[in-house]
Design an enzyme around this catalytic site. Structure first.
Site, PDB file in Angstrom:
ATOM      1  CG  ASN A   6      -1.880   1.673   1.624  1.00  0.00           C
ATOM      2  OD1 ASN A   6      -1.451   2.178   0.311  1.00  0.00           O
ATOM      3  ND2 ASN A   6      -2.220   1.439   2.234  1.00  0.00           N
ATOM      4  CD1 TRP A   7       3.494   0.693  -2.835  1.00  0.00           C
ATOM      5  CD2 TRP A   7       3.651   1.873  -4.933  1.00  0.00           C
ATOM      6  NE1 TRP A   7       4.179   0.126  -3.646  1.00  0.00           N
ATOM      7  CE2 TRP A   7       4.086   1.018  -4.569  1.00  0.00           C
ATOM      8  CE3 TRP A   7       3.566   2.503  -5.968  1.00  0.00           C
ATOM      9  CZ2 TRP A   7       4.490   0.433  -5.937  1.00  0.00           C
ATOM     10  CZ3 TRP A   7       3.550   2.388  -7.891  1.00  0.00           C
ATOM     11  CH2 TRP A   7       4.633   0.798  -7.096  1.00  0.00           C
ATOM     12  CE  LYS A   8      -0.097   3.187   4.963  1.00  0.00           C
ATOM     13  NZ  LYS A   8       0.300   2.860   5.994  1.00  0.00           N
ATOM     14  CG  HIS A  46      -5.782   1.751   5.358  1.00  0.00           C
ATOM     15  ND1 HIS A  46      -5.346   2.785   5.681  1.00  0.00           N
ATOM     16  CD2 HIS A  46      -4.519   0.621   5.427  1.00  0.00           C
ATOM     17  CE1 HIS A  46      -3.854   2.241   6.575  1.00  0.00           C
ATOM     18  NE2 HIS A  46      -4.102   0.744   5.663  1.00  0.00           N
ATOM     19  CD  GLU A  63      -3.036   5.594   7.000  1.00  0.00           C
ATOM     20  OE1 GLU A  63      -3.229   5.527   5.554  1.00  0.00           O
ATOM     21  OE2 GLU A  63      -2.422   4.749   7.268  1.00  0.00           O
ATOM     22  CD  GLU A 112      -3.776  -3.259   7.267  1.00  0.00           C
ATOM     23  OE1 GLU A 112      -2.112  -3.151   6.902  1.00  0.00           O
ATOM     24  OE2 GLU A 112      -4.203  -2.124   7.089  1.00  0.00           O
ATOM     25  N   GLY A 131       1.829   1.604  10.761  1.00  0.00           N
ATOM     26  CA  GLY A 131       2.933   3.011  10.761  1.00  0.00           C
ATOM     27  C   GLY A 131       3.884   3.386  11.561  1.00  0.00           C
ATOM     28  CB  SER A 178       5.083  -2.405  11.962  1.00  0.00           C
ATOM     29  OG  SER A 178       4.140  -0.825  11.719  1.00  0.00           O
ATOM     30  N   GLY A 220       2.504  -1.522   4.610  1.00  0.00           N
ATOM     31  CA  GLY A 220       2.787   0.008   4.354  1.00  0.00           C
ATOM     32  C   GLY A 220       4.125   0.803   3.545  1.00  0.00           C
ATOM     33  N   GLY A 221       5.387   1.088   4.877  1.00  0.00           N
ATOM     34  CA  GLY A 221       5.980   1.789   4.772  1.00  0.00           C
ATOM     35  C   GLY A 221       7.116   0.888   4.469  1.00  0.00           C
TER      36      GLY A 221
HETATM   37  C1  PEP Z   1      -0.640  -0.714   5.818  1.00  0.00           C
HETATM   38  O1  PEP Z   1      -0.891   0.964   5.657  1.00  0.00           O
HETATM   39  O2  PEP Z   1      -1.694  -0.804   5.419  1.00  0.00           O
HETATM   40  C2  PEP Z   1      -0.020  -0.895   7.151  1.00  0.00           C
HETATM   41  C3  PEP Z   1       0.089  -1.720   7.160  1.00  0.00           C
HETATM   42  O3  PEP Z   1       1.036   0.219   7.039  1.00  0.00           O
HETATM   43  P1  PEP Z   1       2.506  -0.197   7.878  1.00  0.00           P
HETATM   44  O4  PEP Z   1       3.159  -1.515   7.139  1.00  0.00           O
HETATM   45  O5  PEP Z   1       3.132   1.203   8.012  1.00  0.00           O
HETATM   46  O6  PEP Z   1       1.822  -0.120   8.923  1.00  0.00           O
END
Ligand code: PEP
Length: 261
Positions: A15-17, A99, A101, A173, A179, A218, A239-240
């Site tokens: 997920n590149w957000k 998600h 967010e 999640e 994050g 994470s 994500g990151g």
């Molecule tokens: C996400 O945004 O779906 C996510 C899991 O982010 P991160 O891996 O950065 O926690």
């Protein structure tokens, strides 16, 4: 409960957000697609603006491009929205919905997620429904009930057939792990995935057993093997660590190596 993971595909989706301008997005997608993986379905979710370019860059290569959300309608007077058919039109094969967010910033309620999921599945998209609990719920101990209810509400009002069951994916999640650098332990993730597995089997009978359950929060190369160990973890939403081709593809490789045939 059907405990045969062989019935479910393994997914790792990045997920590149709100990251990556056009050239960066195309370059990252190209690097991901060049490395590929035999046992893992790989997906990337760029912004809506860079999605068409990414889809063109990796056309005919085995990486699915996901939208990060979609609107509640295919077309109409909905300024700013993008319908699922429009995602398909520019080369998307999937979409992320609910998600945390989006739930927090865009008031994407579980009822809206369910309506969008029905529309997205109907459009032929791999549809990832995300659920998770905030820290206070986890600390109070009500997390399994909270997340199970959120999942059932986010899947309310539609049934699955063979084709749509093969396109639905659920991502657990925990909000406190997204994050933040904190992850659920393998035991915590495994327990939640087992509870969600039971809920999916009850909700959709035989079709429920075919829905993969991903973990997100994470995930990094250093913790991927441990988090993939519990039997009902069928892959990751990242994500990151997905913003760097090497760390993302290391997670893919680690998952592929641990893949359960
Ligand atoms: C996400 O945004 O779906 C996510 C899991 O982010 P991160 O891996 O950065 O926690």
């Amino acid at each position: 409960m059907n405990d045969s993971p062989a019935r479910r595909p393994t997914w790792v989706i990045g997920n590149w957000k709100q990251h990556k301008l056009t050239a960066e997005a195309n370059a990252l997608a190209d690097e991901v697609a060049r490395r590929g993986s035999d046992h893992v379905r790989v997906g990337v979710a760029p912004t809506h603006l860079t999605l068409a370019g990414v889809a063109t860059t990796i056309a005919d290569r085995p990486v699915t491009v996901f939208g990060q959300t979609c609107g509640l309608h295919d077309t109409g007077a909905f300024t700013g929205d993008v319908g699922p058919q429009m995602l398909v039109d520019v080369g998307a094969g999937g979409v992320l919905l609910g998600h945390s967010e989006r739930r927090e910033m865009a008031h994407e309620t579980s009822a809206k997620v369910a309506a969008k999921a029905a529309l997205a599945l109907g459009a032929g998209l791999h549809t990832v429904v995300c659920v998770g609990e905030p820290l206070d719920v986890r600390e109070a101990g009500g997390h399994e009930k909270f997340v199970t209810s959120m999942l059932l509400e986010s899947l309310d009002g539609f049934e699955l057939n063979d084709a749509s069951a093969s396109r639905l994916v659920v991502a657990y999640e925990p909000v406190w792990a997204i994050g933040t650098g904190k992850t659920a332990t393998a035991t915590e993730a495994g327990a939640m995935h087992e509870a969600l597995r039971v809920a999916l089997d009850e909700r959709f009978s035989a079709c429920g057993a075919r829905i993969p359950l991903l973990y997100g929060g994470s995930v990094k190369p250093a913790n991927a093997a441990g988090l993939f160990a519990p039997p009902f973890v069928d892959g990751f939403l990242v994500g990151g660590a997905a913003l760097d081709a090497r760390s993302f593809m290391d997670i893919v490789s680690i998952t592929a190596k641990a893949h359960r045939p």
